[in-house]
Design a protein around this motif. Structure first.
Motif, short mmCIF file in Angstrom:
data_model
loop_
_atom_site.label_atom_id
_atom_site.label_comp_id
_atom_site.label_asym_id
_atom_site.label_seq_id
_atom_site.Cartn_x
_atom_site.Cartn_y
_atom_site.Cartn_z
N ARG A 129 -34.01 8.41 -91.37
CA ARG A 129 -32.89 7.53 -91.08
C ARG A 129 -33.21 6.52 -89.98
N GLY A 130 -34.46 6.42 -89.61
CA GLY A 130 -34.85 5.49 -88.56
C GLY A 130 -34.71 6.12 -87.18
N ILE A 131 -35.18 5.40 -86.19
CA ILE A 131 -35.16 5.92 -84.83
C ILE A 131 -33.73 6.12 -84.33
N VAL A 132 -32.88 5.12 -84.54
CA VAL A 132 -31.49 5.24 -84.09
C VAL A 132 -30.77 6.34 -84.86
N GLY A 133 -31.02 6.42 -86.17
CA GLY A 133 -30.41 7.49 -86.96
C GLY A 133 -30.85 8.86 -86.47
N PHE A 134 -32.12 8.99 -86.09
CA PHE A 134 -32.64 10.25 -85.56
C PHE A 134 -31.95 10.60 -84.24
N LEU A 135 -31.80 9.61 -83.36
CA LEU A 135 -31.14 9.86 -82.08
C LEU A 135 -29.67 10.24 -82.27
N LEU A 136 -29.01 9.60 -83.23
CA LEU A 136 -27.60 9.94 -83.48
C LEU A 136 -27.46 11.33 -84.10
N THR A 137 -28.45 11.74 -84.90
CA THR A 137 -28.43 13.09 -85.45
C THR A 137 -28.56 14.12 -84.34
N LEU A 138 -29.45 13.87 -83.39
CA LEU A 138 -29.58 14.76 -82.23
C LEU A 138 -28.28 14.80 -81.44
N TYR A 139 -27.63 13.65 -81.30
CA TYR A 139 -26.35 13.59 -80.58
C TYR A 139 -25.28 14.41 -81.30
N ASP A 140 -25.24 14.30 -82.63
CA ASP A 140 -24.25 15.06 -83.41
C ASP A 140 -24.47 16.56 -83.25
N ARG A 141 -25.72 16.98 -83.27
CA ARG A 141 -26.02 18.40 -83.11
C ARG A 141 -25.61 18.90 -81.72
N ARG A 142 -25.87 18.08 -80.72
CA ARG A 142 -25.48 18.45 -79.35
C ARG A 142 -23.97 18.54 -79.25
N SER A 143 -23.27 17.60 -79.87
CA SER A 143 -21.80 17.62 -79.85
C SER A 143 -21.26 18.87 -80.53
N GLU A 144 -21.90 19.24 -81.64
CA GLU A 144 -21.46 20.45 -82.35
C GLU A 144 -21.69 21.69 -81.50
N ARG A 145 -22.82 21.77 -80.80
CA ARG A 145 -23.08 22.93 -79.94
C ARG A 145 -22.08 23.01 -78.80
N ILE A 146 -21.75 21.86 -78.21
CA ILE A 146 -20.78 21.85 -77.11
C ILE A 146 -19.40 22.25 -77.62
N ALA A 147 -19.02 21.73 -78.80
CA ALA A 147 -17.72 22.09 -79.38
C ALA A 147 -17.65 23.56 -79.71
N ALA A 148 -18.75 24.12 -80.25
CA ALA A 148 -18.79 25.55 -80.56
C ALA A 148 -18.69 26.39 -79.30
N ALA A 149 -19.37 25.96 -78.24
CA ALA A 149 -19.32 26.69 -76.97
C ALA A 149 -17.92 26.67 -76.38
N HIS A 150 -17.23 25.54 -76.44
CA HIS A 150 -15.85 25.45 -75.94
C HIS A 150 -14.92 26.33 -76.75
N SER A 151 -15.13 26.34 -78.08
CA SER A 151 -14.29 27.16 -78.94
C SER A 151 -14.48 28.64 -78.64
N ALA A 152 -15.74 29.05 -78.43
CA ALA A 152 -16.02 30.45 -78.10
C ALA A 152 -15.43 30.82 -76.75
N SER A 153 -15.49 29.89 -75.80
CA SER A 153 -14.93 30.16 -74.47
C SER A 153 -13.42 30.33 -74.52
N ARG A 154 -12.74 29.52 -75.34
CA ARG A 154 -11.29 29.65 -75.49
C ARG A 154 -10.92 30.97 -76.13
N GLU A 155 -11.70 31.39 -77.11
CA GLU A 155 -11.42 32.66 -77.77
C GLU A 155 -11.57 33.84 -76.80
N GLN A 156 -12.57 33.78 -75.93
CA GLN A 156 -12.76 34.84 -74.97
C GLN A 156 -11.62 34.87 -73.96
N GLN A 157 -11.15 33.69 -73.54
CA GLN A 157 -10.05 33.63 -72.59
C GLN A 157 -8.75 34.14 -73.20
N ALA A 158 -8.61 33.89 -74.53
CA ALA A 158 -7.40 34.37 -75.21
C ALA A 158 -7.42 35.87 -75.35
#
Length: 328
Positions: free
Chosen positions: A299-328
């Motif tokens: 997908r090109g250099i920019v596409g590659f960088l955006l894919t890495l960004y999407d994966r990082r966003s997904e990991r952060i979202a999953a971590a927040h979701s897991a943290s909320r579940e533990q607090q609940a």
């Protein structure tokens, strides 16, 4: 977390800032490379706008050539002011793109590529045989815009390089507005499913024609800047190799991202300079490098960088979701 679109635009901001900083710190030769990269980036932006609706042209050198020959013809042969010749060249690029588009946008895929290539090659053949422009030998003496009334001397290479950077940034910002508008969203919908857009009442043909016309105007602007930069007009500017260069720049940078074209254009200019001064058969090494990038980053250099960004966003979202579940 910022949105994906904001992350993509931040890459463009970084690239623009890097160009401006480099312009103020490097010497004369490097500034000439920066001007060359900025002009190729403008041409890449014009091609990437067309790719928004799913069309890939292999004849953009022809539209670049329209701007080149229109500007040179009006200034050198007709004696017109460069300040009048520049907008006239842009209009000429839009008109030629519109006329070619009436026939070309009725096709898609490889057929569209071949039609645009054929149109560019016909223009190349005309330029090669044109006695008016001295044919294959070319014609010199092309002047630059006269902005001395506002205290800007474009005959100064440093000033011209800065002007090329600024124009490239302005074109990028304008296209960002266009692709975010309803018109741009319609182009994206056409790229994804033209049949559905047509079924919903969208005029696919007119939207594609408008995109090609706007693309032609921007490409002609790049052509007018190109002949001002080198002060020379030649059929080599309309060669299919130029179309290949800009297509490589867009694909390697990331097609459909807008910022990918300027990034790829910058890398292409810098790599050409570095490899040609080091190796004899430098095009071989350039091909190997770009083939490697294409294989590793489809997908090109920019596409590659955006894919890495999407994966990082997904990991952060999953971590927040897991943290909320533990607090609940």
């Amino acid at each position: 977390m910022i949105s994906r679109a904001a992350a993509r635009r931040s890459i463009g901001v970084v690239l623009a800032a890097a160009a401006l900083i480099a312009h103020g710190t490097v010497g004369f030769f490097a500034q000439e490379l920066i001007a060359e990269a900025a002009i190729l980036a403008i041409l890449a932006l014009s091609l990437d706008l067309l790719a928004t609706c799913g069309l890939v042209s292999f004849g953009h050198a022809g539209l670049l050539g329209v701007g080149c020959y229109a500007f040179a013809g009006l200034t050198v042969l007709a004696g017109a002011s460069p300040n009048i010749a520049l907008p006239a060249a842009i209009v000429a690029g839009a008109v030629v793109a519109g006329v070619v588009g009436i026939f070309a946008v009725r096709t898609t895929g490889a057929f569209f590529i071949m039609v645009t290539l054929a149109a560019a090659e016909m223009f190349y053949a005309w330029g090669f045989r044109s006695k008016m422009f001295n044919g294959a030998d070319g014609m010199g003496g092309v002047p630059r815009l006269d902005l001395t009334a506002i205290g800007i001397d474009l005959n100064n290479p440093t000033t011209f390089a800065l002007a090329a950077i600024v124009i490239c940034i302005v074109i990028w910002l304008m296209l960002e507005v266009v692709v975010s508008s309803p018109f741009g969203r319609t182009l994206e919908a056409i790229r994804q499913n033209p049949a559905r857009v047509s079924a919903l009442g969208g005029r696919v043909f007119l939207y594609k024609l408008a995109a090609l016309t706007a693309s032609g105007a921007i490409a002609a602007l790049a052509g007018a800047l190109k002949v001002q930069h080198i002060n020379f007009i030649s059929p080599d500017l309309v060669s299919w190799l130029v179309s290949g260069d800009v297509l490589i720049a867009v694909v390697i940078g990331g097609i459909g991202t807008l910022v990918g074209g300027p990034l790829g254009a910058t890398l292409l200019v810098l790599l050409k300079d570095a490899l040609s001064s080091t190796f004899g058969h430098w095009y071989l090494f350039l091909g190997i490098i770009f083939a490697g990038v294409a294989l590793l980053m489809p997908r090109g250099i920019v596409g590659f960088l955006l894919t890495l960004y999407d994966r990082r966003s997904e990991r952060i979202a999953a971590a927040h979701s897991a943290s909320r579940e533990q607090q609940a």
